[in-house]
Design an enzyme around this catalytic site. Structure first.
Site, mmCIF file in Angstrom:
data_model
loop_
_atom_site.group_PDB
_atom_site.id
_atom_site.type_symbol
_atom_site.label_atom_id
_atom_site.label_comp_id
_atom_site.label_asym_id
_atom_site.label_seq_id
_atom_site.Cartn_x
_atom_site.Cartn_y
_atom_site.Cartn_z
ATOM 1 N N ARG A 233 0.847 -1.200 0.059
ATOM 2 C CA ARG A 233 0.079 0.046 0.020
ATOM 3 C C ARG A 233 0.885 1.018 -0.161
ATOM 4 O O ARG A 233 1.414 1.584 0.976
ATOM 5 C CB ARG A 233 -0.787 -0.197 1.370
ATOM 6 C CG ARG A 233 -2.191 0.798 1.427
ATOM 7 C CD ARG A 233 -2.695 1.076 2.543
ATOM 8 N NE ARG A 233 -1.785 1.788 3.449
ATOM 9 C CZ ARG A 233 -1.554 1.659 4.692
ATOM 10 N NH1 ARG A 233 -2.290 0.734 5.539
ATOM 11 N NH2 ARG A 233 -0.714 2.544 5.166
ATOM 12 N N HIS A 237 -3.536 4.375 4.714
ATOM 13 C CA HIS A 237 -4.672 3.389 4.914
ATOM 14 C C HIS A 237 -5.794 4.057 4.420
ATOM 15 O O HIS A 237 -6.507 3.612 3.434
ATOM 16 C CB HIS A 237 -4.919 2.804 6.229
ATOM 17 C CG HIS A 237 -6.150 2.190 6.505
ATOM 18 N ND1 HIS A 237 -6.503 0.907 5.921
ATOM 19 C CD2 HIS A 237 -7.191 2.564 7.121
ATOM 20 C CE1 HIS A 237 -7.630 0.430 6.357
ATOM 21 N NE2 HIS A 237 -8.121 1.519 7.032
ATOM 22 N N TYR A 246 4.363 4.844 11.345
ATOM 23 C CA TYR A 246 4.377 3.327 11.678
ATOM 24 C C TYR A 246 5.318 2.669 10.417
ATOM 25 O O TYR A 246 5.485 1.397 10.488
ATOM 26 C CB TYR A 246 3.226 2.628 11.907
ATOM 27 C CG TYR A 246 2.449 2.719 10.958
ATOM 28 C CD1 TYR A 246 2.083 1.908 9.760
ATOM 29 C CD2 TYR A 246 1.183 3.542 11.023
ATOM 30 C CE1 TYR A 246 1.191 1.994 8.889
ATOM 31 C CE2 TYR A 246 0.100 3.534 9.895
ATOM 32 C CZ TYR A 246 0.277 3.018 8.787
ATOM 33 O OH TYR A 246 -0.846 2.920 7.886
HETATM 34 C C1 TPP Z 1 -15.295 -6.585 10.308
HETATM 35 C C2 TPP Z 1 -14.356 -5.271 10.422
HETATM 36 N N1 TPP Z 1 -13.300 -5.485 11.533
HETATM 37 C C3 TPP Z 1 -12.734 -4.221 11.696
HETATM 38 C C4 TPP Z 1 -12.890 -3.267 10.695
HETATM 39 C C5 TPP Z 1 -12.160 -1.727 10.896
HETATM 40 N N2 TPP Z 1 -11.123 -1.778 10.008
HETATM 41 C C6 TPP Z 1 -11.430 -1.345 8.714
HETATM 42 S S1 TPP Z 1 -10.212 -1.378 7.400
HETATM 43 C C7 TPP Z 1 -9.189 -2.327 8.585
HETATM 44 C C8 TPP Z 1 -7.971 -2.949 8.106
HETATM 45 C C9 TPP Z 1 -8.119 -3.860 6.977
HETATM 46 O O1 TPP Z 1 -6.798 -4.177 6.875
HETATM 47 P P1 TPP Z 1 -6.440 -5.202 5.293
HETATM 48 O O2 TPP Z 1 -7.719 -6.439 5.426
HETATM 49 O O3 TPP Z 1 -5.137 -5.497 5.324
HETATM 50 O O4 TPP Z 1 -7.095 -4.182 3.986
HETATM 51 P P2 TPP Z 1 -6.302 -2.981 3.487
HETATM 52 O O5 TPP Z 1 -6.866 -1.820 4.245
HETATM 53 O O6 TPP Z 1 -5.050 -3.164 3.947
HETATM 54 O O7 TPP Z 1 -6.651 -2.830 2.095
HETATM 55 C C10 TPP Z 1 -9.950 -2.304 9.672
HETATM 56 C C11 TPP Z 1 -9.409 -3.182 10.818
HETATM 57 C C12 TPP Z 1 -13.825 -3.354 9.845
HETATM 58 N N3 TPP Z 1 -13.987 -2.424 8.888
HETATM 59 N N4 TPP Z 1 -14.432 -4.511 9.644
#
Ligand code: TPP
Ligand code: MG
Length: 336
Positions: A233, A237, A246
Protein backbone atom coordinates in the site's frame (compact mmCIF):
# COMPACT_ATOMS: atom_id res chain seq x y z
CA UNK A 1 -0.25 -22.93 -14.15
CA UNK A 2 -1.55 -22.11 -10.66
CA UNK A 3 -0.53 -25.60 -9.53
CA UNK A 4 3.07 -24.96 -10.57
CA UNK A 5 3.58 -22.45 -7.76
CA UNK A 6 3.51 -23.99 -4.31
CA UNK A 7 2.81 -21.42 -1.58
CA UNK A 8 4.09 -23.89 1.02
CA UNK A 9 7.49 -23.61 -0.64
CA UNK A 10 7.25 -19.82 -0.80
CA UNK A 11 6.92 -19.86 -4.61
CA UNK A 12 5.36 -16.79 -6.22
CA UNK A 13 3.96 -16.46 -9.73
CA UNK A 14 5.60 -13.64 -11.62
CA UNK A 15 5.40 -13.07 -15.38
CA UNK A 16 7.28 -9.79 -15.86
CA UNK A 17 10.86 -9.21 -14.76
CA UNK A 18 12.17 -5.81 -13.64
CA UNK A 19 12.85 -4.81 -17.26
CA UNK A 20 9.31 -5.68 -18.33
CA UNK A 21 10.19 -8.88 -20.18
CA UNK A 22 7.61 -11.66 -19.94
CA UNK A 23 8.57 -15.25 -19.10
CA UNK A 24 7.55 -17.08 -22.31
CA UNK A 25 6.01 -20.08 -20.55
CA UNK A 26 3.86 -17.88 -18.28
CA UNK A 27 2.88 -15.05 -20.63
CA UNK A 28 -0.94 -15.06 -20.93
CA UNK A 29 -0.58 -14.16 -24.63
CA UNK A 30 -2.76 -11.07 -24.84
CA UNK A 31 -3.18 -9.10 -28.06
CA UNK A 32 -1.68 -5.63 -28.51
CA UNK A 33 -5.09 -4.05 -27.94
CA UNK A 34 -5.65 -6.08 -24.76
CA UNK A 35 -2.24 -5.15 -23.39
CA UNK A 36 -2.83 -1.48 -24.02
CA UNK A 37 -6.27 -1.73 -22.41
CA UNK A 38 -4.65 -3.08 -19.23
CA UNK A 39 -2.25 -0.16 -19.17
CA UNK A 40 -4.93 2.42 -19.86
CA UNK A 41 -7.08 1.06 -17.02
CA UNK A 42 -4.15 1.31 -14.62
CA UNK A 43 -3.40 4.89 -15.69
CA UNK A 44 -7.07 5.80 -15.29
CA UNK A 45 -7.14 4.21 -11.85
CA UNK A 46 -4.11 6.15 -10.70
CA UNK A 47 -5.50 9.44 -12.02
CA UNK A 48 -8.94 8.86 -10.50
CA UNK A 49 -7.42 7.83 -7.17
CA UNK A 50 -5.11 10.85 -7.00
CA UNK A 51 -8.06 13.12 -7.76
CA UNK A 52 -10.10 11.58 -4.95
CA UNK A 53 -7.29 12.33 -2.50
CA UNK A 54 -7.14 15.95 -3.63
CA UNK A 55 -10.91 16.32 -3.33
CA UNK A 56 -10.82 14.89 0.18
CA UNK A 57 -8.15 17.37 1.23
CA UNK A 58 -10.30 20.19 -0.17
CA UNK A 59 -13.33 19.02 1.80
CA UNK A 60 -15.16 17.93 -1.34
CA UNK A 61 -15.09 14.17 -0.64
CA UNK A 62 -15.30 12.09 2.56
CA UNK A 63 -12.80 9.68 4.13
CA UNK A 64 -11.21 7.72 1.31
CA UNK A 65 -9.06 4.57 1.04
CA UNK A 66 -6.40 5.15 -1.63
CA UNK A 67 -5.44 2.45 -4.15
CA UNK A 68 -1.97 3.73 -5.05
CA UNK A 69 0.23 0.68 -5.70
CA UNK A 70 -2.75 -1.68 -6.03
CA UNK A 71 -3.49 -0.90 -9.68
CA UNK A 72 -2.09 -4.15 -11.10
CA UNK A 73 -3.90 -6.29 -8.54
CA UNK A 74 -7.23 -4.58 -9.13
CA UNK A 75 -7.06 -4.19 -12.90
CA UNK A 76 -5.50 -7.63 -13.45
CA UNK A 77 -8.32 -9.34 -11.58
CA UNK A 78 -11.20 -7.37 -13.06
CA UNK A 79 -9.81 -7.70 -16.59
CA UNK A 80 -10.02 -11.48 -16.28
CA UNK A 81 -13.70 -11.35 -15.30
CA UNK A 82 -16.65 -11.63 -17.66
CA UNK A 83 -20.03 -9.92 -17.46
CA UNK A 84 -21.51 -13.08 -15.94
CA UNK A 85 -19.15 -13.16 -12.97
CA UNK A 86 -20.20 -11.56 -9.68
CA UNK A 87 -17.85 -9.17 -7.96
CA UNK A 88 -17.89 -8.65 -4.18
CA UNK A 89 -15.64 -5.65 -3.63
CA UNK A 90 -14.12 -4.18 -0.52
CA UNK A 91 -13.33 -0.53 0.13
CA UNK A 92 -10.03 -0.44 -1.76
CA UNK A 93 -11.02 -1.60 -5.25
CA UNK A 94 -11.09 1.54 -7.40
CA UNK A 95 -9.27 -0.10 -10.34
CA UNK A 96 -11.73 -2.99 -10.42
CA UNK A 97 -14.66 -0.56 -10.54
CA UNK A 98 -13.05 1.31 -13.41
CA UNK A 99 -12.23 -1.88 -15.29
CA UNK A 100 -15.71 -3.35 -14.88
CA UNK A 101 -17.23 -0.19 -16.36
CA UNK A 102 -18.87 1.24 -13.24
CA UNK A 103 -19.83 4.87 -13.86
CA UNK A 104 -16.98 6.91 -12.41
CA UNK A 105 -19.28 9.78 -11.42
CA UNK A 106 -21.41 7.37 -9.36
CA UNK A 107 -18.33 6.07 -7.60
CA UNK A 108 -17.21 9.58 -6.67
CA UNK A 109 -20.75 10.44 -5.62
CA UNK A 110 -20.69 7.56 -3.14
CA UNK A 111 -17.41 8.70 -1.59
CA UNK A 112 -18.79 12.23 -1.48
CA UNK A 113 -21.26 10.87 1.03
CA UNK A 114 -24.27 9.80 -0.99
CA UNK A 115 -25.15 6.13 -0.94
CA UNK A 116 -27.12 6.52 -4.18
CA UNK A 117 -23.71 6.35 -5.87
CA UNK A 118 -23.42 2.72 -4.86
CA UNK A 119 -26.56 1.51 -6.63
CA UNK A 120 -25.02 -0.68 -9.29
CA UNK A 121 -26.54 -0.02 -12.72
CA UNK A 122 -28.41 -2.84 -14.47
CA UNK A 123 -26.12 -5.15 -16.37
CA UNK A 124 -23.24 -5.00 -13.91
CA UNK A 125 -22.89 -7.79 -11.34
CA UNK A 126 -21.24 -5.80 -8.57
CA UNK A 127 -22.30 -6.01 -4.94
CA UNK A 128 -22.06 -2.85 -2.84
CA UNK A 129 -18.65 -2.16 -1.29
CA UNK A 130 -18.23 -4.10 1.94
CA UNK A 131 -16.61 -2.03 4.66
CA UNK A 132 -16.58 -5.10 6.94
CA UNK A 133 -13.35 -6.72 5.80
CA UNK A 134 -14.54 -9.76 3.74
CA UNK A 135 -15.09 -10.36 -0.15
CA UNK A 136 -12.02 -9.23 -2.04
CA UNK A 137 -10.05 -8.44 1.04
CA UNK A 138 -6.75 -7.51 2.55
CA UNK A 139 -4.13 -9.32 4.59
CA UNK A 140 -5.76 -8.05 7.78
CA UNK A 141 -9.07 -9.63 6.84
CA UNK A 142 -7.52 -13.10 7.01
CA UNK A 143 -7.51 -12.76 10.80
CA UNK A 144 -11.31 -12.48 10.82
CA UNK A 145 -13.31 -15.60 11.66
CA UNK A 146 -15.45 -14.97 8.56
CA UNK A 147 -12.46 -15.58 6.33
CA UNK A 148 -11.91 -19.07 7.76
CA UNK A 149 -15.59 -19.95 7.83
CA UNK A 150 -15.99 -18.78 4.24
CA UNK A 151 -13.00 -20.71 2.97
CA UNK A 152 -13.97 -23.81 4.89
CA UNK A 153 -17.48 -23.73 3.45
CA UNK A 154 -16.12 -23.11 -0.04
CA UNK A 155 -13.77 -26.07 0.25
CA UNK A 156 -16.40 -28.49 1.54
CA UNK A 157 -19.07 -27.51 -0.99
CA UNK A 158 -16.66 -26.72 -3.82
CA UNK A 159 -18.30 -23.37 -4.45
CA UNK A 160 -17.45 -21.43 -7.62
CA UNK A 161 -15.45 -18.70 -5.86
CA UNK A 162 -12.20 -16.95 -6.54
CA UNK A 163 -10.99 -15.42 -3.28
CA UNK A 164 -8.57 -12.59 -3.87
CA UNK A 165 -6.50 -11.43 -0.92
CA UNK A 166 -4.65 -8.20 -1.65
CA UNK A 167 -1.72 -8.49 0.69
CA UNK A 168 -0.46 -4.91 0.92
CA UNK A 169 1.60 -5.68 4.05
CA UNK A 170 -0.56 -3.63 6.40
CA UNK A 171 -3.96 -3.61 8.09
CA UNK A 172 -4.03 0.07 8.95
CA UNK A 173 -0.84 0.21 11.08
CA UNK A 174 -0.60 -3.53 11.86
CA UNK A 175 2.11 -5.19 9.74
CA UNK A 176 1.55 -8.50 7.96
CA UNK A 177 3.92 -10.26 10.38
CA UNK A 178 1.35 -9.70 13.15
CA UNK A 179 -1.51 -11.30 11.17
CA UNK A 180 -0.13 -14.78 10.69
CA UNK A 181 2.83 -16.94 11.68
CA UNK A 182 3.03 -18.61 8.26
CA UNK A 183 5.06 -17.21 5.35
CA UNK A 184 2.25 -16.80 2.80
CA UNK A 185 -1.47 -16.13 2.98
CA UNK A 186 -2.06 -18.29 -0.10
CA UNK A 187 -1.15 -21.41 1.85
CA UNK A 188 -4.22 -20.93 4.07
CA UNK A 189 -6.20 -22.49 1.19
CA UNK A 190 -4.33 -25.76 1.65
CA UNK A 191 -5.93 -26.21 5.06
CA UNK A 192 -9.37 -25.91 3.48
CA UNK A 193 -8.67 -28.38 0.70
CA UNK A 194 -8.30 -26.21 -2.39
CA UNK A 195 -5.48 -24.50 -4.28
CA UNK A 196 -3.91 -21.25 -3.20
CA UNK A 197 -1.38 -19.28 -5.20
CA UNK A 198 0.72 -16.27 -4.32
CA UNK A 199 1.23 -13.91 -7.25
CA UNK A 200 3.30 -10.78 -7.67
CA UNK A 201 0.58 -8.19 -7.15
CA UNK A 202 2.63 -5.51 -8.91
CA UNK A 203 2.70 -7.59 -12.09
CA UNK A 204 -0.59 -7.10 -13.91
CA UNK A 205 0.03 -10.06 -16.22
CA UNK A 206 0.63 -12.40 -13.26
CA UNK A 207 -2.58 -11.31 -11.56
CA UNK A 208 -4.48 -11.55 -14.84
CA UNK A 209 -3.12 -15.02 -15.67
CA UNK A 210 -3.89 -16.43 -12.22
CA UNK A 211 -7.35 -14.86 -12.13
CA UNK A 212 -8.24 -16.08 -15.61
CA UNK A 213 -7.28 -19.62 -14.74
CA UNK A 214 -9.01 -19.59 -11.34
CA UNK A 215 -12.19 -18.17 -12.85
CA UNK A 216 -12.19 -20.86 -15.55
CA UNK A 217 -11.81 -23.55 -12.87
CA UNK A 218 -14.68 -22.05 -10.85
CA UNK A 219 -16.97 -21.73 -13.88
CA UNK A 220 -16.17 -25.30 -14.92
CA UNK A 221 -17.25 -26.70 -11.55
CA UNK A 222 -13.69 -27.26 -10.34
CA UNK A 223 -14.19 -25.40 -7.06
CA UNK A 224 -12.60 -22.41 -5.38
CA UNK A 225 -9.12 -20.90 -5.50
CA UNK A 226 -7.40 -18.43 -3.21
CA UNK A 227 -5.16 -15.88 -4.92
CA UNK A 228 -2.82 -13.80 -2.77
CA UNK A 229 -1.72 -10.68 -4.63
CA UNK A 230 1.54 -9.70 -2.96
CA UNK A 231 1.88 -5.93 -3.11
CA UNK A 232 2.31 -2.80 -1.02
CA UNK A 233 0.00 0.00 0.00
CA UNK A 234 1.90 3.05 -1.25
CA UNK A 235 -0.49 5.53 0.31
CA UNK A 236 -1.98 5.92 3.78
CA UNK A 237 -4.61 3.44 4.95
CA UNK A 238 -7.23 6.12 4.48
CA UNK A 239 -7.23 9.88 4.44
CA UNK A 240 -7.65 9.64 8.23
CA UNK A 241 -4.29 7.86 8.61
CA UNK A 242 -0.63 8.92 8.62
CA UNK A 243 1.51 5.95 7.59
CA UNK A 244 4.76 7.84 8.29
CA UNK A 245 4.11 7.11 11.97
CA UNK A 246 4.59 3.36 11.61
CA UNK A 247 6.78 2.67 8.57
CA UNK A 248 10.07 3.95 7.22
CA UNK A 249 10.65 6.13 4.17
CA UNK A 250 13.25 3.60 3.00
CA UNK A 251 10.68 0.82 2.91
CA UNK A 252 8.29 2.94 0.86
CA UNK A 253 11.09 3.96 -1.49
CA UNK A 254 12.04 0.33 -1.98
CA UNK A 255 8.50 -0.41 -3.16
CA UNK A 256 8.39 2.65 -5.39
CA UNK A 257 10.99 0.87 -7.49
CA UNK A 258 8.47 -1.92 -8.07
CA UNK A 259 5.71 0.43 -9.26
CA UNK A 260 3.22 -1.70 -11.22
CA UNK A 261 2.67 0.99 -13.86
CA UNK A 262 6.36 1.44 -14.53
CA UNK A 263 6.94 -2.27 -14.97
CA UNK A 264 4.04 -2.66 -17.36
CA UNK A 265 5.05 0.43 -19.32
CA UNK A 266 8.43 -1.25 -19.84
CA UNK A 267 6.63 -4.33 -21.09
CA UNK A 268 4.68 -2.28 -23.61
CA UNK A 269 8.02 -0.79 -24.68
CA UNK A 270 9.50 -4.27 -25.18
CA UNK A 271 6.50 -5.10 -27.35
CA UNK A 272 6.81 -1.88 -29.36
CA UNK A 273 3.49 -0.63 -28.01
CA UNK A 274 4.63 2.41 -26.11
CA UNK A 275 6.08 5.83 -26.93
CA UNK A 276 5.87 9.33 -25.45
CA UNK A 277 3.01 10.37 -27.69
CA UNK A 278 0.95 7.38 -26.60
CA UNK A 279 1.71 8.11 -22.94
CA UNK A 280 0.60 11.72 -23.33
CA UNK A 281 -2.59 10.67 -25.05
CA UNK A 282 -3.45 8.07 -22.37
CA UNK A 283 -2.82 10.52 -19.54
CA UNK A 284 -4.82 13.28 -21.18
CA UNK A 285 -7.76 10.93 -21.77
CA UNK A 286 -7.62 9.74 -18.14
CA UNK A 287 -7.54 13.28 -16.81
CA UNK A 288 -10.44 14.29 -19.05
CA UNK A 289 -12.50 11.32 -17.88
CA UNK A 290 -11.81 12.09 -14.23
CA UNK A 291 -12.59 15.81 -14.48
CA UNK A 292 -15.89 15.13 -16.26
CA UNK A 293 -16.88 12.53 -13.65
CA UNK A 294 -16.12 14.89 -10.77
CA UNK A 295 -18.10 17.70 -12.39
CA UNK A 296 -21.01 15.31 -12.91
CA UNK A 297 -20.90 14.03 -9.30
CA UNK A 298 -20.63 17.53 -7.85
CA UNK A 299 -23.60 18.74 -9.86
CA UNK A 300 -25.82 16.21 -8.08
CA UNK A 301 -27.60 16.97 -4.80
CA UNK A 302 -25.55 16.55 -1.62
CA UNK A 303 -26.60 13.94 0.92
CA UNK A 304 -29.18 15.32 3.33
CA UNK A 305 -28.50 15.25 7.09
CA UNK A 306 -31.29 12.63 7.40
CA UNK A 307 -29.36 10.27 5.08
CA UNK A 308 -26.64 9.84 7.69
CA UNK A 309 -29.17 8.46 10.15
CA UNK A 310 -31.46 6.55 7.79
CA UNK A 311 -31.77 2.76 7.40
CA UNK A 312 -30.65 1.84 10.91
CA UNK A 313 -33.76 2.04 13.11
CA UNK A 314 -37.43 1.90 12.08
CA UNK A 315 -38.06 4.57 14.70
CA UNK A 316 -35.16 6.84 15.52
CA UNK A 317 -34.16 6.68 19.22
CA UNK A 318 -34.06 9.98 21.16
CA UNK A 319 -30.25 10.23 21.30
CA UNK A 320 -30.04 10.02 17.49
CA UNK A 321 -32.90 12.53 17.19
CA UNK A 322 -30.78 14.88 19.29
CA UNK A 323 -27.68 14.26 17.15
CA UNK A 324 -29.63 14.91 13.96
CA UNK A 325 -30.95 18.19 15.38
CA UNK A 326 -27.41 19.18 16.39
CA UNK A 327 -26.05 18.34 12.93
CA UNK A 328 -28.78 20.36 11.23
CA UNK A 329 -28.20 23.35 13.49
CA UNK A 330 -24.50 23.30 12.57
CA UNK A 331 -25.18 23.45 8.81
CA UNK A 332 -25.73 26.57 6.72
CA UNK A 333 -29.39 27.45 5.99
CA UNK A 334 -29.56 25.86 2.54
CA UNK A 335 -28.24 22.46 3.63
CA UNK A 336 -30.53 21.68 6.60
C1 TPP B 1 -15.12 -6.70 10.47
C2 TPP B 1 -14.32 -5.44 10.58
N1 TPP B 1 -13.40 -5.31 11.57
C3 TPP B 1 -12.65 -4.17 11.66
C4 TPP B 1 -12.85 -3.14 10.78
C5 TPP B 1 -12.03 -1.84 10.89
N2 TPP B 1 -11.08 -1.82 9.78
C6 TPP B 1 -11.31 -1.12 8.65
S1 TPP B 1 -10.09 -1.33 7.52
C7 TPP B 1 -9.22 -2.33 8.55
C8 TPP B 1 -7.91 -2.91 8.13
C9 TPP B 1 -8.05 -3.77 6.94
O1 TPP B 1 -6.79 -4.24 6.56
P1 TPP B 1 -6.64 -5.20 5.34
O2 TPP B 1 -7.64 -6.32 5.45
O3 TPP B 1 -5.21 -5.61 5.25
O4 TPP B 1 -7.06 -4.32 4.07
P2 TPP B 1 -6.34 -2.99 3.54
O5 TPP B 1 -7.04 -1.83 4.21
O6 TPP B 1 -4.90 -3.06 3.89
O7 TPP B 1 -6.55 -2.95 2.06
C10 TPP B 1 -9.88 -2.50 9.77
C11 TPP B 1 -9.38 -3.32 10.89
C12 TPP B 1 -13.82 -3.31 9.75
N3 TPP B 1 -14.07 -2.41 8.82
N4 TPP B 1 -14.53 -4.47 9.67
MG1 MG C 1 -3.76 -4.78 4.09
Amino acid sequence: MIERFDPLKGERLRVLDDEGRAAPDLDPGLTAAELRALYERMVRTRAADAKALKLQRQGRLGTFAPSLGHEAAQVGLASAMTREDWFFPYFRDFGAYITLGYPLADYYYFWMGNEAGLRTPDGLNIFPIAIPVVTTFGDGATSEGDFHEGLNYAGVFRTPNVFVCVNNQFAISVPRSRQTAVPTLAQKAVAYGFPGVQVDGNDVLAVFAAAREALAIARGGGGPTLIEAYTYRMGDHTTADDAARYRSKEEVREWERRDPLVRFRLHLGVKGLWDEAYEKEVRAAASDLVEKAVADAEARPSASPEDVFAHTYAVMPPDLEAQLAELKASLPEGRR
